[in-house]
Write a protein that holds these residues in place. Structure first.
Motif, PDB file in Angstrom:
ATOM      1  N   ASP A 230       0.832  -1.206   0.000  1.00  0.00           N
ATOM      2  CA  ASP A 230       0.000   0.000   0.000  1.00  0.00           C
ATOM      3  C   ASP A 230       0.864   1.253   0.000  1.00  0.00           C
ATOM      4  O   ASP A 230       0.511   2.260  -0.628  1.00  0.00           O
ATOM      5  N   MET A 231       1.983   1.207   0.717  1.00  0.00           N
ATOM      6  CA  MET A 231       2.874   2.362   0.733  1.00  0.00           C
ATOM      7  C   MET A 231       3.428   2.637  -0.660  1.00  0.00           C
ATOM      8  O   MET A 231       3.465   3.793  -1.112  1.00  0.00           O
ATOM      9  N   GLN A 232       3.848   1.587  -1.348  1.00  0.00           N
ATOM     10  CA  GLN A 232       4.464   1.785  -2.653  1.00  0.00           C
ATOM     11  C   GLN A 232       3.452   2.170  -3.729  1.00  0.00           C
ATOM     12  O   GLN A 232       3.842   2.676  -4.786  1.00  0.00           O
ATOM     13  N   ASN A 233       2.166   1.953  -3.461  1.00  0.00           N
ATOM     14  CA  ASN A 233       1.132   2.341  -4.419  1.00  0.00           C
ATOM     15  C   ASN A 233       0.411   3.619  -4.008  1.00  0.00           C
ATOM     16  O   ASN A 233      -0.603   3.969  -4.622  1.00  0.00           O
ATOM     17  N   SER A 234       0.916   4.312  -2.996  1.00  0.00           N
ATOM     18  CA  SER A 234       0.263   5.525  -2.520  1.00  0.00           C
ATOM     19  C   SER A 234       0.593   6.702  -3.423  1.00  0.00           C
ATOM     20  O   SER A 234       1.639   6.746  -4.078  1.00  0.00           O
ATOM     21  N   LYS A 235      -0.318   7.671  -3.437  1.00  0.00           N
ATOM     22  CA  LYS A 235      -0.110   8.916  -4.173  1.00  0.00           C
ATOM     23  C   LYS A 235       0.468  10.001  -3.263  1.00  0.00           C
ATOM     24  O   LYS A 235       1.274  10.818  -3.693  1.00  0.00           O
ATOM     25  N   VAL A 236       0.029  10.007  -1.998  1.00  0.00           N
ATOM     26  CA  VAL A 236       0.500  10.988  -1.023  1.00  0.00           C
ATOM     27  C   VAL A 236       0.689  10.274   0.306  1.00  0.00           C
ATOM     28  O   VAL A 236      -0.125   9.423   0.685  1.00  0.00           O
ATOM     29  N   MET A 255       8.982   3.789   1.261  1.00  0.00           N
ATOM     30  CA  MET A 255       8.466   5.100   0.900  1.00  0.00           C
ATOM     31  C   MET A 255       9.364   5.780  -0.139  1.00  0.00           C
ATOM     32  O   MET A 255       8.877   6.469  -1.047  1.00  0.00           O
ATOM     33  N   LEU A 256      10.673   5.584  -0.044  1.00  0.00           N
ATOM     34  CA  LEU A 256      11.573   6.149  -1.041  1.00  0.00           C
ATOM     35  C   LEU A 256      11.337   5.511  -2.406  1.00  0.00           C
ATOM     36  O   LEU A 256      11.435   6.184  -3.446  1.00  0.00           O
ATOM     37  N   THR A 261       8.081   6.560  -7.949  1.00  0.00           N
ATOM     38  CA  THR A 261       6.937   6.379  -8.851  1.00  0.00           C
ATOM     39  C   THR A 261       5.935   7.511  -8.745  1.00  0.00           C
ATOM     40  O   THR A 261       4.814   7.385  -9.236  1.00  0.00           O
ATOM     41  N   GLY A 262       6.307   8.614  -8.065  1.00  0.00           N
ATOM     42  CA  GLY A 262       5.452   9.801  -8.066  1.00  0.00           C
ATOM     43  C   GLY A 262       4.760  10.121  -6.765  1.00  0.00           C
ATOM     44  O   GLY A 262       4.018  11.113  -6.697  1.00  0.00           O
ATOM     45  N   CYS A 263       4.948   9.329  -5.709  1.00  0.00           N
ATOM     46  CA  CYS A 263       4.293   9.615  -4.435  1.00  0.00           C
ATOM     47  C   CYS A 263       4.883  10.883  -3.808  1.00  0.00           C
ATOM     48  O   CYS A 263       6.096  11.080  -3.805  1.00  0.00           O
ATOM     49  N   LYS A 264       4.016  11.744  -3.291  1.00  0.00           N
ATOM     50  CA  LYS A 264       4.435  12.960  -2.611  1.00  0.00           C
ATOM     51  C   LYS A 264       4.480  12.701  -1.109  1.00  0.00           C
ATOM     52  O   LYS A 264       3.540  12.148  -0.537  1.00  0.00           O
TER      53      LYS A 264
END
Length: 351
Positions: A230-236, A255-256, A261-264
């Motif tokens: 879920d962390m790696q597929n998060s947007k924010v 998280m890094l 992949t674009g997560c803020k």
């Protein structure tokens, strides 16, 4: 040996009888040769020397004698799991003749991806390290001295009995360890009961008491509610008062990857932590939430370089400064004067 150059022009240029007799005397005292003969004889001498050296220095390789080399035992790589917490980081234990000699990272593990926290990186050292403590030590006059097990047991037990006699059994607080297995936890609890107290707790309850209170009231479950996927597929992602870079480096690694992949990533913390240094936006919060905190970007005035500084202002007072990593001038760094910019005018220790 005198090296001379023989030529027709040089012979024609010698006219003086004195010079001629002098050259004859030198040629008889010191044998002469021309340059071509010198190079020819030198090459021959070097070749003979190299050939002779090959006869003595180059020898036929021989196998080492049995038992003389290290690492000849049976070596196995056994995959295991770090037991320090419940994350489940994989570790490759290198075992030689039944002894755990070193550990290697597991890069194909979906949990830790080859990384470890400080405890996991020293997993072998806790039980098999060459520098671990193997005997009791006592601090005497500022230096630790080795004492026997009997001396340590007698001194500690005597002081504990004196404390219980003077202040009662409840004067001692006992804390268990997450490294204990079921049997060790059972024995510790029984020991505290025989001691006569109920002041026994577990370090995980201290560590997770705040998270359980917050997460259980928010999500209805007092533990982790999401997976690393879920962390790696998060947007924010927002970190509030969390310094995962130091408290949970394995999770920050995921998280890094999500940032790639674009997560803020947003960090809200009164401190500028290592986690905040990786964030797309870091917002300092005031402890207690009752004061007005602002971040004002300014420029260091010590010289003309133009290094950027973030001044954290609390109720109109400059309380601290933070580095500006997106500055094209100083890139988050400072010289000694710039690092003490606030201290010059608002420091508590200024004259």
């Amino acid at each position: 040996m005198l090296l001379t150059k023989k030529s027709a022009s040089s012979e024609a240029g010698v006219r003086s009888p004195f010079v001629h007799s002098l050259r004859r005397g030198l040629s008889q005292a010191l044998p002469t040769m021309d340059r071509r003969a010198f190079l020819r004889r030198s090459g021959l001498g070097v070749g003979v020397g190299l050939a002779a050296s090959q006869l003595t220095l180059v020898r036929k390789a021989r196998a080492a004698s049995e038992g003389g080399a290290m690492g000849e035992g049976k070596i196995e790589v056994k995959r295991t799991v770090c037991t320090h917490c419940s994350v489940g980081c994989a570790v490759d234990a290198v075992v030689e003749n039944g002894v755990w000699v070193r550990q290697e990272p597991v890069f194909d593990s979906p949990i830790n991806l080859g990384a470890h926290c400080a405890k996991g990186a020293a997993l072998r050292e806790h039980g098999h390290g060459e520098f671990r403590l193997r005997y009791p030590m006592k601090l005497v006059n500022g230096k630790y001295e080795r004492i026997s097990w009997d001396t340590a047991l007698n001194e500690i037990s005597a002081r504990m009995l004196d404390l219980r006699k003077a202040s009662g059994p409840d004067s001692v607080y006992w804390v268990g360890s997450s490294k204990h297995n079921n049997e060790q936890a059972y024995l510790l609890r029984k020991f505290v009961s025989f001691w006569g107290s109920n002041n026994c707790d577990h370090q995980a309850r201290i560590c997770h008491s705040t998270t359980v209170a917050g997460v259980a009231n928010t999500w209805g479950y007092g533990a982790m509610t999401n997976s690393y996927n879920d962390m790696q597929n998060s947007k924010v992602a927002m970190y509030i008062g969390s310094n995962a870079a130091e408290a949970h480096p394995v999770s920050l690694l995921h998280m890094l990857h999500a940032k790639e992949t674009g997560c803020k990533m947003i960090v809200v913390d009164p401190r500028f932590t290592r986690t905040a240094a990786k964030a797309d936006a870091a917002s300092p919060s005031a402890a207690g939430g009752s004061s007005k905190v602002e971040v004002k970007r300014t420029v260091c005035g010590h010289c003309s370089v133009g290094c950027a500084v973030d001044a954290v202002v609390d109720n109109g007072v400059w309380v601290r400064q933070e580095p500006v990593f997106d500055s094209p001038i100083n890139l988050g760094a400072h010289c000694a004067k710039g690092a003490a910019l606030r201290e010059h005018g608002h420091g508590e220790y200024r004259l």
